[in-house]
Design an enzyme around this catalytic site. Structure first.
Site, PDB file in Angstrom:
ATOM      1  N   ALA A   1       0.838  -1.204   0.000  1.00  0.00           N
ATOM      2  CA  ALA A   1       0.000   0.000   0.000  1.00  0.00           C
ATOM      3  C   ALA A   1       0.869   1.248   0.000  1.00  0.00           C
ATOM      4  CB  ALA A   1      -0.964  -0.036   1.169  1.00  0.00           C
ATOM      5  N   SER A   2       0.446   2.270   0.696  1.00  0.00           N
ATOM      6  CA  SER A   2       1.120   3.563   0.565  1.00  0.00           C
ATOM      7  C   SER A   2       2.556   3.578   1.086  1.00  0.00           C
ATOM      8  CB  SER A   2       0.315   4.629   1.285  1.00  0.00           C
ATOM      9  OG  SER A   2      -0.944   4.741   0.668  1.00  0.00           O
ATOM     10  N   THR A   3       2.930   2.586   1.892  1.00  0.00           N
ATOM     11  CA  THR A   3       4.319   2.563   2.349  1.00  0.00           C
ATOM     12  C   THR A   3       5.253   2.394   1.145  1.00  0.00           C
ATOM     13  OG1 THR A   3       4.237   0.179   2.706  1.00  0.00           O
ATOM     14  CG2 THR A   3       3.740   1.562   4.588  1.00  0.00           C
ATOM     15  N   TYR A   4       4.691   1.864   0.064  1.00  0.00           N
ATOM     16  CA  TYR A   4       5.478   1.622  -1.150  1.00  0.00           C
ATOM     17  C   TYR A   4       5.822   2.934  -1.852  1.00  0.00           C
ATOM     18  CZ  TYR A   4       6.614  -0.766  -5.559  1.00  0.00           C
ATOM     19  OH  TYR A   4       7.234  -1.256  -6.669  1.00  0.00           O
TER      20      TYR A   4
END
Lengths: 367, 614
Positions: free
Chosen positions: B321-324
């Protein structure tokens, strides 16, 4: 073209001894497998009987042809045996931490047993060409060394230290038997003096420990040392007349390790006592003496050395096995000829007898 | 042929044979003398020994190595277990003895008898295990009535004891009885049936060091099987002690924070790669494996829908998710697609082909740069970066950041995750890569799969200036006497696995974004702020799509499984990081609301402990 003399010169003594050994072997084995459950006990005895029968057939096969064929075929026999050893190394079945057996359908064979004969034949051929009164020179010892070291290395790798050492012992004894030049002796002794400390120095700690334990089983009171104690108790408790057939407590109560293979002599000693063991030893002595006298009576170098070599093989197996059981020798897996359970061992011994008979019955041919 | 035998020299050859004959006879004489000595001279003594059958072999189990945390706090030790065995030959009459015994050990006599009868082929001279771990009370009672129980033997064996119930169970692993497949495999040459071996975690990975070497005793026993004399003893050699890199206090805090949810927490020292905590929830009780559990208990464990037996930090695979977006930002900056000042306009959605891709913020972020996009987790900004990069360039950066391959932690069954490329999809599904899919991947959805440990290492590398360390779980191994074992294969030394594909400037920009996410006015991770400590982090909310549902799962269960996973990765203090953390809460909905507080408390716990401050 059958020569009647072949029958006249037939070695009835060897045949008699072989039959006696077969009979005694089965009796002792029957007792030695008492500890197991009755089903396997029966199977083991029947199997052993089958091995004896197969062995008898092969024994007959080994004296029907002229043993000089062996001289011609020495290299081929040797190469086939070495190839079998290589096959074992890669495809052998793994049991008890070693790769020793080849599984061929219902039977499993142990090529390292039969290799012993191949080494004896090829050495006999070589020595019959090179032996002389002066003794073997160093250069003449190179080939025998190679002939010996190839199977040695292959068998050590299985690993089967007992058989590997046996091969060295046989080859060494045969070489000493045909005489080594004095100068060569000096070189070899000097070489040993230098190399042995060097090898000890190069060995790792645990390897050294293993060798020391091998030489002195007492260092390993939970393994070999324990086996030796139990085996000595079994032998010693037989006293003069033994505890009687099927009455050996050490045996029946499964205190003995490998009681139907390597330690079978302790079963005999426990149940038949000093008297029985002495009789067995004397039979063995007769066999060895008979073998040597066949070598003595043979007028052909190859035949004489071959007979000598085979007799030496039988002699060492007897001495190492019985010596081990009585705590005189290191614990190595060497079967007692004709008595220990095991097809490959029985068949190898029967072939040995066959070859001895072969040499014995053709001793008139050079006249 | 026959060179010398036909000559006069054949006599000489015969001479040699005669010498051999003498040697043979001499050897046989030696054998006969030995036989005479054993059987006739010493015969009585050996007969006595054989009649009592008194020499027995007893094995002594080695105490297994202990396991400590990084501060030398004991995590796993051994306690004595009193195992009751019967030697059938000495225990006559067996029925009577067993009958009397059953009262003391509280097992019905017929159960014991059937156990004995079931084991055919056991030697009546060898101890047969009746019951393990009878406890001190039963031991005292039986010892007191020792003479009523002929042939009963009690052996003290060390037994594994996990001191903190359920703490770090996945990392430490557990011991259990060796099964027949493992026995046959040849990997455990020294083991016999009934032995315990490490089956999971450190207990398995370092089993060879922990095991030690068994010893034994040759003893002489009397007619009732009591030991009268110890003949020889070989002491057991205890196994090596293991010091883990984890901090028990932090680990306990992590597990406490995960209480009641399914998920994982991992923490690392960014300067060394030492794992400080590795927790997976729900956990399990390791002691129940040692004590032996019933089939039902085992079944309950493996069929639990929250998968307690899985180490989610290492084995779990989730969309990042957004950690990527950290990866997408690095790739965009490094490839020159964006600079620090590049701004894209976010109206709340982005059109690609005939599909409309949404930003999580419906009203849009307006004109936005990379730092703010990281802080506020703008999707549209990264859609555009991703689109300009293309899937394969993006995948190259992801892989260079350590995603998509195992981190090399020395634990079983580590997942490698998945970083999709165009070629991968073609190979896997036969369908060409769609442009729109790149957008999903750029914000960490789509085919992307990572483990929490991989995200932790990425965060740690961002924190420490770009060095990817191999994760370490082992600080040292020492012998029982305290001598340190040094061996390169142990993985106790700091080891660089690679570097982030990012320049110092790029990292500074990314770090600024992560700092803003926590400390900025509109940051998505403001909940993770700690007074007095600068924390940087990135949230993530992983959509769960296409998840297969069981037919019989109920409505509530289905609703649970549709909720997104909550991610948070963080490090602190921002300028001189001492700890990096990755948190995942399965179906925890929002990274900001469920995962971030866990990370915050963990960081607070670690940095406020006196050891780190000094």
């Amino acid at each position: 073209m059958f020569d009647r003399r072949l029958i006249r010169y037939f070695d009835w003594v060897l045949l008699g001894l072989t039959i006696i050994f077969g009979f005694l072997g089965l009796v002792i084995l029957y007792s030695a497998v008492m500890a197991g459950d009755p089903g396997t006990q029966k199977i083991l005895c029947i199997k052993q009987l089958i091995w004896y029968s197969v062995g008898l057939v092969l024994m007959v096969a080994s004296f029907l042809f002229n043993y000089k064929m062996l001289e011609r075929w020495a290299h081929a026999i040797y190469v086939i045996c070495i190839m079998l050893l290589i096959v074992v190394l890669f495809f052998g079945s793994y049991a008890g931490g070693a790769r020793r057996w080849l599984i061929l359908g219902p039977v499993s064979i142990q090529p390292s047993e039969i290799v012993k004969i191949a080494v004896i034949i090829i050495l006999a051929r070589y020595y019959s060409k090179h032996a002389n009164i002066g003794g073997l020179t160093l250069r003449e010892l190179v080939m025998p060394l190679i002939f010996t070291l190839i199977p040695f290395a292959l068998i050590v790798n299985q690993p089967d230290l007992g058989t590997a050492i046996l091969i060295i012992l046989i080859a060494g004894s045969m070489t000493v038997f045909v005489k080594i030049e004095k100068r060569s002796y000096i070189y070899i002794t000097a070489f040993c003096f230098i190399s042995v400390p060097l090898i000890l120095f190069l060995l790792k700690g645990y390897q050294k420990q293993r060798i020391l334990t091998f030489l002195n089983p007492d260092r390993d009171p939970l393994g070999a040392g324990y086996h030796i104690i139990q085996s000595k108790i079994a032998v010693g408790s037989g006293m003069i007349s033994g505890k009687g057939f099927l009455q050996g407590t050490q045996n029946i109560l499964a205190f003995l390790p490998e009681q139907h293979t390597d330690f079978i002599f302790s079963v005999l000693a426990e149940e038949w006592g000093f008297v029985g063991s002495l009789v067995m030893l004397l039979f063995f002595l007769m066999l060895v003496v008979r073998g040597l006298s066949i070598a003595y009576g043979c007028r052909d170098t190859f035949g004489a050395i071959l007979a000598g070599g085979i007799t030496i093989l039988i002699f060492w197996q007897i001495v190492i096995n019985i010596g081990m059981v009585m705590g005189l020798m290191p614990v190595v897996g060497v079967p007692l000829p004709f008595i220990s359970y095991g097809g490959s061992s029985i068949i190898t011994m029967m072939i040995c007898i066959g070859i001895l008979m072969n040499i014995s019955m053709r001793r008139f041919m050079i006249e | 042929m026959g060179k010398y035998l036909k000559t006069a020299d054949s006599d000489w050859f015969k001479q040699r044979l005669i010498v051999v004959m003498y040697c043979v006879i001499a050897a046989f004489v030696v054998l006969i003398c030995r036989l005479f000595y054993l059987q006739v001279i010493e015969g009585n003594e050996f007969r006595r020994l054989s009649e009592n059958n008194c020499i027995r072999l007893q094995s002594i189990d080695p105490p297994r190595g202990l396991i400590y945390d990084r501060n030398r706090v004991l995590l796993v030790d051994n306690r004595p277990s009193f195992d009751l065995s019967i030697i059938l030959k000495d225990a006559k009459p067996v029925d009577d003895t067993v009958e009397k015994l059953s009262g003391y050990i509280k097992v019905p006599a017929d159960v014991l008898m059937s156990k004995i009868k079931k084991c055919k082929g056991i030697s009546i001279y060898k101890p047969f295990l009746l019951k393990r771990d009878i406890g001190r009370d039963a031991l005292a009672a039986i010892e007191a009535h020792k003479y009523d129980f002929p042939g009963i033997e009690i052996n003290v064996r060390p037994r594994r004891h996990y001191i903190n119930r359920q703490i770090a169970a996945h990392l430490i692993g557990y011991l259990s009885k060796i099964n027949s497949d493992e026995l046959k495999s040849g990997k455990y040459p020294a083991c016999r049936s009934g032995d315990f071996i490490g089956k999971f975690g450190v207990e398995k990975a370092y089993g060879g060091y922990l095991r030690g070497k068994p010893g034994g005793r040759q003893v002489e026993v009397n007619a009732t099987g009591q030991v009268v004399r110890i003949l020889r003893t070989v002491d057991a050699r205890p196994g090596h002690n293991i010091y883990l890199t984890i901090d028990l206090k932090l680990q306990q805090k992590a597990e406490e924070l995960l209480e009641g949810v399914a998920g994982a927490v991992a923490a690392i020292d960014p300067a060394t790669g030492e794992i400080l905590a590795l927790a997976s929830s729900p956990s399990f009780d390791q002691n129940s494996f040692v004590n032996g559990m019933s089939h039902k208990e085992w079944h309950a464990l493996v069929s639990n829908r929250f998968r307690p037996m899985e180490n989610k930090a290492v084995q779990g695979e989730y969309p990042p998710a957004s950690t990527y977006k950290i990866v997408t930002a690095i790739a965009g900056l490094e490839e020159g697609i964006i600079t620090k000042d590049t701004r894209f306009y976010c109206p709340g959605h982005y059109k690609c082909g005939d599909r409309d891709f949404r930003c999580w913020k419906k009203v849009g972020h307006g004109n936005i740069d990379v730092v703010t996009s990281l802080a506020e987790s703008c999707d549209v900004f990264f859609y555009q970066v991703g689109q300009k990069l293309g899937i394969d360039r993006l995948a190259w950066y992801a892989k260079a950041c350590g995603l998509g391959s195992p981190t090399g932690i020395n634990l079983d069954q580590e997942t490698s995750g998945l970083i999709p490329t165009a070629a991968w999809k073609k190979r896997r599904t036969g369908i060409a890569w769609q442009r729109g899919e790149t957008l999903s991947v750029a914000i960490g959805q789509g085919y992307n799969l990572v483990s929490p440990l991989q995200m932790l290492l990425l965060t740690s590398a961002v924190a420490n200036g770009g060095i990817r360390y191999k994760p370490l779980i082992l600080k040292t191994i020492e012998t029982a006497e305290g001598k340190i074992i040094s061996d390169d294969s142990l993985h106790t030394k700091r080891e660089i696995a690679g570097k982030l594909p990012a320049s110092r400037q790029t990292l500074a920009i990314v770090k600024k974004g992560l700092w803003e996410a926590v400390n900025g006015r509109k940051g998505t991770a403001r909940i993770a702020r700690i007074d007095g400590i600068a924390v940087s982090g990135k949230t993530g909310t992983a959509q769960v799509v296409g998840r297969q549902q069981d037919e019989d799962s109920d409505e509530e269960d289905r609703a649970y499984h549709l909720k997104p996973h909550a991610w948070f990765v963080a490090f602190a203090p921002s300028d001189e990081p001492k700890i990096a953390v990755a948190v995942i809460v399965e179906h925890g909905e929002h990274g900001s609301s469920t995962a971030a507080p866990i990370a915050r408390e963990l960081i607070r716990t670690y940095l406020s402990s006196s050891r780190v401050v000094e």
